[in-house]
Structures are given as C-alpha cells and as structure tokens.
Design a protein around this motif. Structure first.
Motif, PDB file in Angstrom:
ATOM      1  N   GLU A 197       7.697  24.123  24.599  1.00 49.63           N
ATOM      2  CA  GLU A 197       6.307  24.541  24.821  1.00 49.63           C
ATOM      3  C   GLU A 197       5.390  23.932  23.776  1.00 49.63           C
ATOM      4  O   GLU A 197       4.304  23.446  24.066  1.00 49.63           O
ATOM      5  N   LEU A 198       5.851  23.986  22.528  1.00 54.36           N
ATOM      6  CA  LEU A 198       5.052  23.442  21.420  1.00 54.36           C
ATOM      7  C   LEU A 198       4.771  21.950  21.649  1.00 54.36           C
ATOM      8  O   LEU A 198       3.639  21.481  21.513  1.00 54.36           O
ATOM      9  N   LEU A 199       5.810  21.217  22.035  1.00 52.87           N
ATOM     10  CA  LEU A 199       5.627  19.778  22.245  1.00 52.87           C
ATOM     11  C   LEU A 199       4.695  19.505  23.432  1.00 52.87           C
ATOM     12  O   LEU A 199       3.867  18.591  23.386  1.00 52.87           O
ATOM     13  N   MET A 252       2.291  21.453  24.443  1.00 49.99           N
ATOM     14  CA  MET A 252       0.922  21.778  24.031  1.00 49.99           C
ATOM     15  C   MET A 252       0.331  20.647  23.195  1.00 49.99           C
ATOM     16  O   MET A 252      -0.811  20.249  23.359  1.00 49.99           O
ATOM     17  N   ARG A 253       1.141  20.125  22.284  1.00 47.88           N
ATOM     18  CA  ARG A 253       0.667  19.007  21.446  1.00 47.88           C
ATOM     19  C   ARG A 253       0.315  17.807  22.314  1.00 47.88           C
ATOM     20  O   ARG A 253      -0.657  17.114  22.075  1.00 47.88           O
ATOM     21  N   LYS A 254       1.141  17.572  23.294  1.00 53.66           N
ATOM     22  CA  LYS A 254       0.914  16.423  24.169  1.00 53.66           C
ATOM     23  C   LYS A 254      -0.383  16.602  24.957  1.00 53.66           C
ATOM     24  O   LYS A 254      -1.190  15.672  25.092  1.00 53.66           O
ATOM     25  N   ALA A 255      -0.565  17.830  25.451  1.00 57.35           N
ATOM     26  CA  ALA A 255      -1.769  18.111  26.245  1.00 57.35           C
ATOM     27  C   ALA A 255      -3.028  17.966  25.389  1.00 57.35           C
ATOM     28  O   ALA A 255      -4.073  17.516  25.869  1.00 57.35           O
ATOM     29  N   ALA A 256      -2.904  18.341  24.126  1.00 56.37           N
ATOM     30  CA  ALA A 256      -4.070  18.275  23.228  1.00 56.37           C
ATOM     31  C   ALA A 256      -4.347  16.820  22.881  1.00 56.37           C
ATOM     32  O   ALA A 256      -5.411  16.456  22.469  1.00 56.37           O
TER      33      ALA A 256
END
Ligand code: SF4
Lengths: 460, 380
Positions: free
Chosen positions: A452-454, A456-460
């Motif tokens: 999930e963290l990765l 989210m980072r990718k989406a940002a």
C-alpha cells in the motif's frame, strides 16, 4: 493413484507406465502415500503455471530427481552426498566422472520434491531436529532436512559426504554429526570469510587460493572413494553444465525482470533457480525446459500478458523460497512486481573475466564475487547495485531465520539503502527451507501494508 | 596485602590507567576472545591488548536486537550491545578491534562493529581444520596482522620485543598451568569461580603487573589447603565463559559439588602450551596458537576436543561434565549428541547440558536441573 500428478508434471503416459516400478519403490521409501497425492495435485495446480509447458518440464526434472534419490544405492555403484552451499561445478564435474556414481545435493532435492510439490517436509525437519539439530536453536532447515532424510532411512547411507563449510558453519557440524553417528567418510571443504570491510569486489588472492585448494581436496577424496579419475574433460563438462544452466536461467530471469506486466511468476522461476547448484541426472531435459520457458515467456511478453498488473511497483525481493511456492505468489497477488530477486542477476563486477587462472580458483572466485557471499559490506554494495541498476521503488529484505551468514546483512542493508537511495525497505524474517513458522498467510499483513505504501508513493 | 587483594586494587584502577595511557597516545587494541589472537604481537607493537570479554548481562543482548538478528550467539550479540549502550567504558576505549574469524557468530561481531561504529576492525581467519593448508592460512593471517599493527601503531614489531613479550606470556601461561594443576588434589586451594575470575582478569590487566601478582598467588596457594570437596568433582565445558557470567558456579556449589577444571572455546585463557621463543617467532606463535590449541567445536573434525576433555576429566578426577553453552552457538549445540555418547562410552561419564541467553529467568530451571544432576552423580 498418481498418474494425473505425473501428467501435470509433464510426463507422458507411456513414461509413467515404464517408470511405475521405480516410482512405487521410491514413494514407498519416501513415505509418500495415497492421501498425499490429491494434496500434491492441488498444490501444483494452484501454485505453478501449468499452461506453460516449460514449467511442467521443470517439475518433471525435480520429480525425476526425487525418485532417483532413495533408489541411488541400488542403481549406482557409489553414492556421494552434498548440499548447498556447495560450488556447483564441483558436484557437476564429479557427476560427469562416470555414470556409475550418484552424486546429489540431497536437501535441495528433498526440498523441491517433498516441499514444493508434496508439501510434506515436516517429518523430515522433525527427524533432523530429533537427530541433533534441535528445535528452536536456529539450525538450518536445509540441513535438518538433509539429516532427517538419512535418519529416517528414507535415503541410503552414502559412501562419502562432501561438506561445504566455506560459506556457513551448519554443513560441517551437521555432517560431523552424521559422520559420528553413522560412520560415514567425510571431506570438509573449509573456508574463511575474513576479507576486510569495504574490500569487495577486490577479493584477496589468498582467500581464493585457500578455497580453491579445499575444492581440490574434495576432488581428490572423490577420486579415492570412487576409484575414478577426474579428467580435464569432466572438469570442463562440470563447468559447462553449471554455466549453461545458469546462463539459461539468467536469460529467463532478466526477461521476467524487464517485463511489464511481469510475465511469469517467481514461484515458477524458483524451480529453475536451483538447477545450477544441483547435479541432475537429466540435465538436457532441464536445459530444454528452460529453453521452452524462455520461448513461452517471450510470447507472453509480446502479447502483453502477465501475472502482476502493468505498472505495479517494482521491488527488490531478497530471497527465493526453496520449499514453498506460496510466498512469491502472495507477494505477486498484492500487486508487487519483484523485479529482481535474491541473487538472480549478475552485477557488472561478475561479468568481468576472473583474475584466477586455476580451475578451482576460478570457481571459488566466481562465488566470492557475489557480494552477499563475500562480506556484509560486499552484500550491502551488491544489493544497492541491484536496487540502483533496476531502479526499484522499494526493497523487501527477507532473511531466513537460522541462516547466520546471510542474516548478518539485512538490518545494515536497510539502513544503507534508505540513506543512499531513499526508498522504503521492509525487513522480513522468514525461512526459505522451513515454512512451519513463516507461512505466506502470516507474512501477508506486513507485505500488504508495504505494498500500500509503495502504491501511494507511486500515485503521488 | 595478599595477591588477590593486589589484583583487585590493580583491576579497580585499570580503566583509569588505560584512559591515561590512551590520552598519552598509546593505542588500545581490543580483540575477540577464543585464543587465536596472539596478545604478544599487540604488546610488541607498543599497544595495549584488551579482550572484549564482558558478558552475562541482559541489557546488551536486548540492545543488540536493533543491529543484528536475534539468532546470533548470545555472547557475540552482547559484544555489539555493550559498545552501542556506551556504558561499559573499556568498549569505548578501543582504537582498533581485531577479530579472528572463527565462525559466523564471530564474523557478525566484526561486521556490526565495522558498520555501526567508527572503530577500525581487522579480521584474520582461523581455518576450521588443522591441515597444512589451514595452518598456512592462519600463519598468513598473522603476517597480515603484523603489518596492520605496525601501520596502525607506527611501531615495528622487532624480534627482540616480540621475544620479550612471548617470554612474558609464557610465564603467565606456565603460572596458570601450575595454579590449575593444584586443583587436582582433594582440597583445591582455589575454587572454580576464583580461577575463572583470574583468567578473565588476565585478559584485561597490565601483563607485567599481572604476572607478578600471579607469581605471589602461586606461592600463597601452594601453602594453602582448601576445604575438602565433599560432593562430585565437575568439569565445566562449553562455548564461552564471559567475565561477569558466573551463575553456574554457585549453583554447582550450592548443590554440593565443585568445578575443578574447565575447557572453553572463549573466555578461559589457553595455558596448556607455551610458544617456543626461537627461530621464526611468528611461525612459533602460529604453531602454538593454531596447531597445539585444542580445537573448538567449530572445527571439522573436532573430535580431538573430546579426547582432550576426557584426558582432563581423568587427570582431575572428574565425576560429571557440565556443558554450559550459549543460545544459538550452533557448533556447540550440534556437538552435544555425539559428545555425550562418546564420554559415556569411553569414560562412563554423565553429562548435563545447560544453556543461557543471559536472562535472569533461566536461573530457577537451571538450578533445579543442576541439583538433580549432582544428586544423580552422588548416587552412582
Ligand atoms: S540457508 Fe544459510 S545456514 Fe543454511 S546452508 Fe544456506 S547459507 Fe548455510
């Protein structure tokens, strides 16, 4: 009772019939019973991509090895056992000396057969524990299985054991225990990892020479016990066998690394990973399997098909699970693309010509060029090279509970990767050779959060 | 003042002395125990050898969890813990750390110190067999160590200085041997715990002062008669007996027995063999430290160790063996099944294995097991 299982593993009906007496006998010795077959069929169906002919053939190779192991005493004149971390060319060369000799990495064969296919490793691990590699003491699962197979009488007592303690300590202690309990001749291949911090990739010549010398010692002992001479040709064949399989695997791994969507599962690739360390009675079949799989992977890439959705976060995943396909499947199911796994890819250091000139030295130098094998500083640099070259977005440093040489590394590597590359790192404790305490289900929660963290980072 | 009082006074002031010497520019060279790092070489280079031998405390073990996985040997984990906690002053004084690489647990100490501290760490390998190639490798390691010490201290290790150091350490070893042998009798003048503490002090004390104290102590002990050992005589063996880790001694004594001799891979100074102070001195050192040294359990093969322990047991009139290992020291754990079998078959000796992770909660169960073992020996 097992015809369908063997079909799934790429056997033709005529071959199953021909092999039936051997299969019955081997299964009897291994304790594989009627009720184990449906479980194995289900496991194979669920975890391996049987639409791929190459995968079926990989399973075929391991099934062949599993059957050959318990029967080795009656089918061969001399029997030699070893196991990882034995240098592949040593066992391959010995394997090429004569058709009369059985030489096997027995723990790996049992792991792949009894673990990956039958999910029936626990009795072996328990037998290893009862024999001296006690429970809860962080003894290596591979060597518990190795010892357990002999202690349970599943596999015969060998004429010689080659004990590879040049990288880790467990093999020599386990073999010494076996040698004392069963009076088995043993040759110990010693090693000392004492290069200085930061020295890798400049590997000390004295270290290479010592380890090369130990390999020659093992060769001599093999000649003495078998009565055969290790010719230059056998040495070269051994090297070629290792190398050709490794290159095939490497080509395949690199194709998978580059594919987006990830073309095939790492559960399937793991079946091929072990080939280059293990003497195989049907190496041509193994190489053919790899060639088929390379072709099939290429076709998938061309069609844009894959097992993880396109654009998924790219990670480095630091371990191959030798006995349990479900862990790689779990990571993939959470939408992570393991772009580079464990030590699959060769760093630029490793593709340079060796500085050694002697056969054994060349082999040992190749091992020590793998940073994770050489030292913690080498390992850190090695993993950072992986992450950087493949431009991954995160790293899962999964280390096996009980593997001291490898486990020294991850906590340091986490700090170094975060500082140098600024990407998220998850350190996971697992066990590549024993999944009683580390199941995919148990590890899933942490990987899920990390995924999930990765994302989210990718989406940002 | 008797010798033990003098030793206490010396040890009480040792930290201050080391700090002062260091501020004057003398290098403090820490080293990992195990009997493979020749202190003579450090001393001849004009530096002060100090062994990292503290153990027995739980806090450093807990602290180490942030730096290395928990399944590394307890003592080795402690060595990173003591340094990172910063509350064991000697660990902060070390300018150079020498780690003979004996097994993966010891390698973990070297790697973690290199990564997490700014201390220069030098590794030299200890092959796990005594074949000629293994000896040559160890010897090569000592030659590299010599170069390292010379460049690090700026002092040459001259033959004359090295010979002097060898003679000093030979004297120390001979004195230890004589004192140890006094324990063969019915009334040992020194207890097992006192002997272990003496051995630990020798790894940190100023060598000339220590040897002088040892000389006096020997004379005192020769005149002294200890209490008669009423219960079984015990041989204590295992992986590491650290300074501060003395819990088994009162448990054995409390059960009515006494430890009369010990054999450890790490923690008890190796005193059975001296170095020949002639010819090529580095070779002479390698001969004694590598070839003559009893192989620890991580050698393969290491059955010589069993024969050595059996000889000790016979010489010291031992009736039972207490095997004290630390958690996750894999070589020791894996040797017990055949060790136990062989000592029983060859000498009809019984053995009890106890294990520690330096945790206070172990004391109760350990006490019960030791008591039951001693009672069983008493009824044989
Ligand atoms: S998993 Fe680790 S401990 Fe086990 S054989 Fe491999 S390197 Fe050695």
């Amino acid at each position: 009772m097992y015809t369908e299982l063997f079909r799934l593993c790429g056997y033709e009906d005529a071959e199953i019939e021909k092999e039936r007496p051997r299969i019955d006998k081997a299964f009897g010795m291994l304790g594989i019973e009627k009720e184990d077959i449906p479980r194995a069929e289900k496991r194979v169906r669920e975890n391996f991509d049987l639409n791929l002919q190459g995968v079926r053939q990989l399973l075929h190779v391991w099934m062949d090895e599993l059957i050959a192991l318990p029967l080795c005493r009656e089918e061969y004149n001399k029997v030699i056992y070893s196991d990882w971390p034995l240098p592949g060319p040593l066992v391959m060369a010995a394997h090429r000396m004569s058709d009369d000799i059985y030489i096997g990495s027995i723990g790996e064969v049992l792991n792949l057969g009894m673990g990956q296919i039958f999910d029936k490793l626990t009795p072996l691990l328990e037998a290893g524990e009862e024999t001296g590699l006690g429970v809860g003491k962080a003894h290596c699962g591979l060597w518990q299985t190795h010892i357990g197979g002999i202690a349970k009488g599943m596999i015969p007592i060998p004429d010689l054991m080659i004990s590879p303690n040049w990288y880790c300590d467990q093999p020599s202690h386990a073999d010494q225990l076996l040698a004392e309990l069963y009076d088995i001749p043993t040759v110990y291949m010693d090693g000392v990892l004492d290069d200085q911090w930061g020295q890798w990739p400049d590997i000390s010549e004295h270290l290479i020479a010592y380890m090369g010398d130990q390999m020659e010692k093992a060769f001599k002992k093999i000649e003495e016990v078998t009565g055969y001479t290790l010719t230059e040709e056998a040495r070269q064949d051994g090297l070629n066998d290792t190398w050709s399989t490794y290159l095939n695997f490497n080509t395949l791994a690199e194709m998978v690394s580059k594919s987006d969507p990830q073309a095939i599962s790492h559960a399937d690739l793991t079946l091929a990973f072990m080939f280059s360390f293990t003497p195989l009675r049907k190496r041509e079949l193994a190489n053919e399997a790899l060639s088929i799989l390379i072709r099939e992977t290429k076709e998938r890439i061309e069609k844009g098909e894959g097992v993880v959705e396109k654009g998924a976060p790219r990670i480095y995943f630091g371990l191959r699970f030798a006995v349990d396909p479900t862990i790689h499947k779990m990571v993939e199911s959470l939408g992570l693309r393991s772009q580079v796994v464990f030590i699959d890819w060769m760093t630029p250091v490793e593709t340079k010509p060796p500085k050694s000139t002697k056969y054994s030295d060349i082999v040992m130098e190749a091992f020590l060029r793998r940073g994770v094998v050489h030292s913690a500083s080498g390992g850190i640099e090695y993993i950072i090279t992986y992450c950087r070259e493949w431009n991954v977005e995160g790293a899962i440093l999964c280390f096996p509970y009980s593997c001291r040489p490898y486990a020294i590394l991850p906590l340091m590597a986490r700090k170094a990767i975060k500082e140098e590359l600024g990407i998220p790192v998850l350190v996971l404790e697992g066990d590549t050779y024993d999944t009683r305490d580390y199941s995919a289900g148990q590890l899933r929660t942490r990987v899920e959060t990390f995924a999930e963290l990765l994302k989210m980072r990718k989406a940002a | 003042m008797d010798a033990m009082d003098r030793l206490k006074t010396h040890m009480d002031g040792r930290l201050r002395e080391l700090t002062k010497k260091r501020s004057e520019g003398v290098k403090v060279v820490g080293y990992a125990p195990g009997g493979y790092m020749p202190e003579e070489m450090v001393y001849a280079a004009g530096a002060i050898p100090v062994c990292l031998i503290r153990g027995g405390d739980h806090e450093p073990v807990a602290e180490s969890g942030a730096y290395i996985p928990r399944f590394i040997d307890t003592f080795c984990r402690s060595q990173i813990g003591y340094r990172m906690l910063e509350d064991e002053p000697i660990y902060q004084l070390v300018d150079l750390l020498i780690v003979p690489i004996t097994d993966q647990n010891m390698r973990a100490v070297a790697e973690t110190w290199s990564f997490y501290t700014d201390v220069d760490v030098f590794r030299h390998g200890v092959p796990c067999n005594k074949e000629e190639a293994g000896y040559q490798y160890y010897l090569g390691g000592l030659l590299r160590l010599k170069d390292k010490l010379e460049s690090f201290t700026g002092n040459k290790i001259e033959d004359g200085k090295l010979r002097e150091a060898i003679e000093l350490w030979n004297r120390m070893r001979s004195l230890f041997k004589e004192i140890s042998l006094l324990r063969k009798g019915k009334r040992p003048p020194i207890s097992g715990e006192e002997f272990a503490r003496l051995s630990h002090a020798s790894l940190i004390a100023d060598p000339p002062v220590f040897v002088e104290i040892l000389e006096s102590l020997l004379e005192e002990l020769k005149k002294k008669e200890g209490a008669e050992i009423a219960g079984p005589r015990i041989l204590l063996t295992g992986s590491t007996l650290a300074m501060g880790d003395y819990k088994v001694f009162p448990l054995v004594q409390g059960a009515g027995a006494e430890i009369v001799i010990e054999e450890f891979a790490e923690g008890i100074r190796e005193y059975w063999n001296n170095v020949e102070p002639n010819g090529n001195l580095i070779e002479a050192i390698a001969e004694t430290y590598f070839k003559k040294r009893v192989p620890p359990a991580w050698f393969s093969p290491s059955v010589d160790r069993i024969d050595f322990v059996l000889d000790l047991a016979k010489d010291f009139g031992v009736e039972g063996i207490l095997w004290y290992q630390l958690l996750y020291r894999d070589a020791y754990d894996m040797q017990t099944p055949y060790f136990e079998k062989m000592v029983k078959e060859k000498a009809d000796l019984r053995m009890l294995k106890v294990e520690s992770d330096y945790d206070i909660s172990e004391r109760g169960p350990m006490k019960t097991r030791i008591e039951a073992f001693i009672e069983m020996l008493g009824t044989r």
